[in-house]
Design an enzyme around this catalytic site. Structure first.
Site, PDB file in Angstrom:
ATOM      1  N   LYS A  13     -25.804  -7.076  -9.618  1.00 32.21           N
ATOM      2  CA  LYS A  13     -26.359  -7.237 -10.964  1.00 32.21           C
ATOM      3  C   LYS A  13     -27.562  -8.160 -10.853  1.00 32.21           C
ATOM      4  CE  LYS A  13     -25.304  -8.422 -15.763  1.00 32.21           C
ATOM      5  NZ  LYS A  13     -24.257  -8.538 -16.797  1.00 32.21           N
ATOM      6  N   GLU A  40     -23.979 -11.275  -8.791  1.00 29.95           N
ATOM      7  CA  GLU A  40     -25.072 -11.481  -9.752  1.00 29.95           C
ATOM      8  C   GLU A  40     -25.883 -12.739  -9.418  1.00 29.95           C
ATOM      9  OE1 GLU A  40     -26.031 -11.948 -14.539  1.00 29.95           O
ATOM     10  OE2 GLU A  40     -23.968 -12.067 -13.851  1.00 29.95           O
TER      11      GLU A  40
END
EC number: 4.1.2.13
Length: 297
Positions: free
Chosen positions: A213, A176
């Site tokens: 992500k 992420e």
């Protein structure tokens, strides 16, 4: 079970619920839920209250595998129980939902327009415990605030270095590198991030599977080609400060991108709601996020 989760994560319809607020963000999460700081006197009581909130969400009839593929947990949540079962076992066995664990220790100070992850010296021990608790994958967050080539490369280098350690432990890492939606040169940052991610994906081994992500990009479908990469299980989006309505609308314009929302999922939930009110508010949130993840414009 891992193979079943992997197939469902790659091909299933739905989204990932982010329930992983940690020590620093827990008071804010509780306040949004209607629990103020004067209602607990120490950290233990605070974590008890946030576990009650997460338990209420996870055990709700609205929280089910028709809509939700996975749920990201905070370390303490992994170690706690729901209805006599460890949380990950409850998710997998009672709900058919893949459990993920947030493994990062927060963000370092800003440097070169980014915030790297703080060191994780105990990661091997944590991954061992995650396997014992039947966790499927992990999540770790960095932040990009400026289109600084050196900084963005450092973020992706670090993410993939740690990801390999996670893969070696038999888990699927969610990488992420969040791009701040309020940054002035966001489109440029997202282009640079795309290229760094692709370069690092191309260096993975054949069986090294990762998830990404990412912030919902300013230019729709910026990351579309990454979804087809053989090492990528799924690409998911964070809400990044957008309201649920705005995040859903932007998500709909990105083919193949599914949600992994936190605040946008739980924003309408309140400790004082009756179970009926709570479940209805959660149901509406879940169905709207599912619709934005699955039905594209």
């Amino acid at each position: 079970m891992q193979d079943k989760h992997l197939q469902n994560m790659k091909y299933g319809t739905g989204f990932i619920a982010a329930l992983d607020q940690s020590g620093g963000s827990t008071p804010k999460a509780l306040k949004l839920y209607g629990v103020t700081e004067d209602q607990y006197s120490n950290e233990d009581e605070m974590f008890d209250l946030v576990h009650e909130m997460r338990t209420r969400i996870i055990t709700s009839p609205a929280f089910n595998s028709d809509y939700i593929l996975g749920a990201i947990l905070f370390e303490q949540t992994m170690d706690r129980e729901i209805e006599g079962m460890h949380t990950a076992d409850y998710l997998a066995e009672k709900k058919g939902i893949a459990p993920f664990l947030k493994v990062d220790k927060g963000l370092a100070e800003p440097e070169n327009g980014v915030q790297l992850m703080k060191p994780m010296p105990d990661l091997d021990d944590l991954l061992k415990r995650a396997n014992e608790r039947h966790i499927f994958g992990t999540k770790m967050r960095s932040v990009i605030k400026e289109a600084n080539a050196e900084g963005i490369k450092a973020v992706v280098d670090q993410q993939f270095e740690v990801a390999k350690q996670i893969i070696d432990a038999g888990l699927v890492p969610i990488i992420e590198p969040e791009v701040d939606i309020y940054s002035d040169d966001r489109e440029k940052s997202e282009g640079m991030l795309h290229d760094e991610l692709l370069d690092h994906l191309n260096q993975l081994g054949e069986k090294d599977y990762v998830m990404l992500k990412l912030s919902i990009p300013l230019v729709a479908n910026t990351y579309r080609d990454l979804m087809d990469h053989p090492n990528v299980v799924r690409v998911v989006a964070l809400s990044g400060g957008y309201s649920r309505e705005d995040a859903n609308e932007k998500l709909k314009h990105n083919d193949g991108l599914i949600a992994s929302f936190s605040r946008a999922l739980s924003a309408d939930l309140n400790v004082d709601q009756s179970d009926e009110e709570f479940n209805e508010a959660l149901k509406q949130a879940i169905e709207s996020i599912y619709d934005a993840s699955v039905n594209k414009e």
